[in-house]
Design a protein around this motif. Structure first.
Motif, short mmCIF file in Angstrom:
data_model
loop_
_atom_site.label_atom_id
_atom_site.label_comp_id
_atom_site.label_asym_id
_atom_site.label_seq_id
_atom_site.Cartn_x
_atom_site.Cartn_y
_atom_site.Cartn_z
N GLU A 177 0.82 -1.22 0.00
CA GLU A 177 0.00 0.00 0.00
C GLU A 177 0.86 1.28 0.00
O GLU A 177 0.56 2.22 -0.72
CB GLU A 177 -0.92 0.02 1.23
N VAL A 178 1.92 1.30 0.83
CA VAL A 178 2.70 2.52 0.98
C VAL A 178 3.37 2.90 -0.35
O VAL A 178 3.32 4.06 -0.78
CB VAL A 178 3.79 2.33 2.08
N GLU A 179 3.94 1.89 -1.00
CA GLU A 179 4.60 2.15 -2.29
C GLU A 179 3.57 2.56 -3.35
O GLU A 179 3.83 3.45 -4.18
CB GLU A 179 5.38 0.92 -2.77
N MET A 180 2.41 1.92 -3.30
CA MET A 180 1.38 2.26 -4.30
C MET A 180 0.90 3.70 -4.13
O MET A 180 0.64 4.39 -5.11
CB MET A 180 0.21 1.30 -4.17
N GLU A 181 0.77 4.12 -2.87
CA GLU A 181 0.39 5.52 -2.60
C GLU A 181 1.37 6.47 -3.29
O GLU A 181 0.99 7.47 -3.88
CB GLU A 181 0.45 5.82 -1.10
N LEU A 182 2.67 6.13 -3.14
CA LEU A 182 3.71 6.99 -3.69
C LEU A 182 3.67 6.99 -5.22
O LEU A 182 3.75 8.05 -5.87
CB LEU A 182 5.07 6.49 -3.20
N ILE A 183 3.51 5.81 -5.79
CA ILE A 183 3.41 5.70 -7.26
C ILE A 183 2.23 6.55 -7.73
O ILE A 183 2.32 7.33 -8.69
CB ILE A 183 3.21 4.22 -7.69
N ASN A 184 1.10 6.41 -7.03
CA ASN A 184 -0.11 7.13 -7.41
C ASN A 184 0.10 8.65 -7.36
O ASN A 184 -0.32 9.38 -8.25
CB ASN A 184 -1.25 6.70 -6.49
N ARG A 185 0.79 9.11 -6.31
CA ARG A 185 1.02 10.56 -6.16
C ARG A 185 1.87 11.11 -7.30
O ARG A 185 1.60 12.17 -7.84
CB ARG A 185 1.76 10.85 -4.86
N TRP A 186 2.94 10.37 -7.65
CA TRP A 186 3.80 10.84 -8.74
C TRP A 186 3.09 10.73 -10.08
O TRP A 186 3.26 11.60 -10.95
CB TRP A 186 5.12 10.07 -8.76
N ALA A 187 2.29 9.68 -10.24
CA ALA A 187 1.53 9.54 -11.49
C ALA A 187 0.56 10.71 -11.62
O ALA A 187 0.32 11.21 -12.73
CB ALA A 187 0.77 8.22 -11.51
N PHE A 188 0.02 11.16 -10.52
CA PHE A 188 -0.90 12.30 -10.54
C PHE A 188 -0.20 13.55 -11.08
O PHE A 188 -0.80 14.35 -11.80
CB PHE A 188 -1.45 12.53 -9.13
N GLN A 189 1.09 13.68 -10.75
CA GLN A 189 1.84 14.82 -11.29
C GLN A 189 1.97 14.72 -12.80
O GLN A 189 1.83 15.73 -13.51
CB GLN A 189 3.25 14.90 -10.68
N GLY A 190 2.20 13.49 -13.30
CA GLY A 190 2.24 13.29 -14.75
C GLY A 190 0.90 13.68 -15.36
O GLY A 190 0.84 14.36 -16.39
N GLU A 191 -0.19 13.25 -14.73
CA GLU A 191 -1.54 13.58 -15.20
C GLU A 191 -1.77 15.09 -15.18
O GLU A 191 -2.41 15.64 -16.06
CB GLU A 191 -2.58 12.89 -14.30
N ARG A 192 -1.23 15.76 -14.16
CA ARG A 192 -1.40 17.22 -14.09
C ARG A 192 -0.76 17.88 -15.29
O ARG A 192 -1.29 18.85 -15.84
CB ARG A 192 -0.74 17.75 -12.83
N ILE A 193 0.41 17.35 -15.69
CA ILE A 193 1.10 17.95 -16.83
C ILE A 193 0.31 17.68 -18.12
O ILE A 193 0.14 18.56 -18.96
CB ILE A 193 2.55 17.43 -16.92
N ILE A 194 -0.22 16.45 -18.24
CA ILE A 194 -0.93 16.10 -19.48
C ILE A 194 -2.35 16.68 -19.52
O ILE A 194 -2.81 17.14 -20.54
CB ILE A 194 -0.93 14.56 -19.67
N HIS A 195 -3.04 16.67 -18.38
CA HIS A 195 -4.47 17.03 -18.33
C HIS A 195 -4.76 18.47 -17.93
O HIS A 195 -5.84 18.95 -18.21
CB HIS A 195 -5.19 16.20 -17.26
#
Ligand SMILES: Nc1ncnc2c1ncn2[C@@H]1O[C@H](COP(=O)(O)OP(=O)(O)OP(=O)(O)O)[C@@H](O)[C@H]1O
Ligand SMILES: C[C@@](O)(CCO)CC(=O)[O-]
Ligand SMILES: [Mg+2]
Length: 395
Positions: A177-195
């Motif tokens: 769970e802890v690692e997935m939270e982190l992956i999700n947070r950084w992926a959200f930054q990628g989404e912010r740039i694209i979306h």
């Protein structure tokens, strides 16, 4: 750093709640059995290379050049987008502020996550990242989120922030769970740039997979749902999530008293759908349950048209499937792209085949899909789907 790692993440379909979810309403989303695959190789070339065959983009930069762009600190950058770093990257890539082109967005997202994740160590490694996807790019199936989730998982793993999981040659594994939270947070930054202004639902599905309810950042997995059969149709009309999300916001600003109740109604559609799905798992699903699901699909499709995210090609999809007694709505940001069609348990095979043929005759791609695939995974080379490995091994 491991010499090589391979990650994958699924695309998604939104059952209900697209656009409304950006404004704090409930969405119901499912992962798809179509995935994006990423291979990261450590190199000693003093270069950072990216290969994106789906969008015909192959680029590299000298590590020394990228070092000049390093932000002052890393780590905490997964909460807020670092506007200064985005500006420096735009200069490097040569794009203006309002740019929407596919390549620039993909490159900015990659370089942003790469630089931010390694900023803390002060050292930038040379590496090659190759990404290939089974998902159509920019068609409403969460390709941007699957891309961002793979980038986040691979770069966090390469930096040692999360562990590399694999011990033998043939396994596939998932993080805790802890690692997935982190992956999700950084992926959200990628989404912010694209979306521009993502709700976060797509990266959540790409990270955790399954079927879930998403509401203002709160994720509720729906563990007990009936087996849903869905047709996916890609109208192939190109569109940009960023533009469509901004368009809904403009309409809200222009007509708040008209659009806000529509978003509220979409929220109620999502909640009624969730309630119906739960009744269907507690009792035996009845034709009446399916009638409700179909009516909700029709209502939501009308709402999405009111929001201005429909398209004549999506109207055609709805009309063609309804002629065979099946109900459809757009999925994802709309404006073209993909739609979903609900199949009832009693829908005859011939009806499904004829519907698929009708849609193909319109020039659309159409296929039946299964939902609820696993979220982000790490694979040993021998555990990767052959087709994906074959493409990634070219680089
Ligand atoms: N396989 C890929 N390779 C490179 N870039 C990709 C890939 N998949 C997605 N992208 C990036 O994501 C962008 C598409 O994101 P967009 O959000 O517009 O569509 P989507 O995610 O497919 O649909 P939705 O957001 O409605 O689910 C592309 O322009 C590109 O920058
Ligand atoms: C249109 C939207 O609601 C879904 C895109 O898949 C955008 C978002 O939630 O970020
Ligand atoms: Mg997207």
């Amino acid at each position: 750093m491991e010499p090589e790692c391979i990650m994958s993440a699924p695309g998604k379909a939104i059952l209900h709640g697209e656009h409304a979810v950006v404004h704090g309403k409930v969405a119901l989303a499912v992962s798809l059995n179509l995935r994006t695959y990423l291979r990261l190789q450590a190199t000693s070339t003093s270069k950072v290379c990216i290969n994106l065959p789906n969008i015909n983009t192959f680029l590299s930069w000298d590590v020394t050049k990228l070092k000049q762009l390093l932000p002052d600190s890393g780590g905490e950058r997964c909460f807020l987008l670092d506007a200064e770093l985005v500006r420096r990257l735009r200069d490097l890539v040569g794009v203006s502020n309002g740019t929407l082109d596919t390549r620039s967005m993909a490159i900015l997202a990659f370089l942003y996550i790469y630089l931010s994740v390694f900023a803390g160590s002060g050292e930038l490694p040379s590496l090659t990242v190759s990404v290939w996807s089974e998902l159509p790019t920019g068609a409403g199936l969460g390709s941007s989120a699957a891309y961002s989730v793979c980038l986040a998982a691979a770069l966090l793993s390469a930096s040692g922030t999360i562990p590399s999981l694999l011990s033998d040659q043939e396994s596939t594994a998932r993080w805790g769970e802890v690692e997935m939270e982190l992956i999700n947070r950084w992926a959200f930054q990628g989404e912010r740039i694209i979306h521009g202004n993502p709700s976060g639902v797509d990266n959540v599905v790409g990270t955790w997979g399954g079927i879930l309810r998403y509401h203002s950042g709160k994720i509720t997995p729906l563990n007990r749902v009936p087996m849903l059969r869905i047709l996916l149709t890609n109208t192939k009309v190109p569109r940009s999530t960023k533009v469509l999300v901004a368009g809904v916001k403009d309409k809200m600003n222009k007509f708040p008293s008209i659009i806000n109740p529509v978003l509220e109604s979409v929220n109620a559609v999502s909640c009624t759908c969730e309630q119906t799905l739960s009744e269907m798992t507690n009792d035996i699903p009845t034709p009446e349950h399916y009638n409700i699901l179909e009516e909700l699909i029709d209502i939501n499709q009308h709402h999405l048209n009111v929001m201005g995210v429909g398209h004549p090609a999506l109207d055609t999809l709805c009309r063609v499937t309804l002629a065979r007694g099946l109900h459809s709505k757009l999925t994802g940001a709309g404006g073209g792209g993909c739609g979903i069609t609900l199949l009832r348990p009693e829908t005859e095979c011939s009806v499904i085949q004829n519907t698929i043929q009708d849609l193909r005759d319109c020039g659309y791609d159409c296929w039946e899909t299964s939902v609820g695939a696993e979220g982000v995974q790490q694979h040993s080379p021998l555990a990767v789907k052959e087709e994906a490995l074959e493409v990634l091994a070219r680089y």
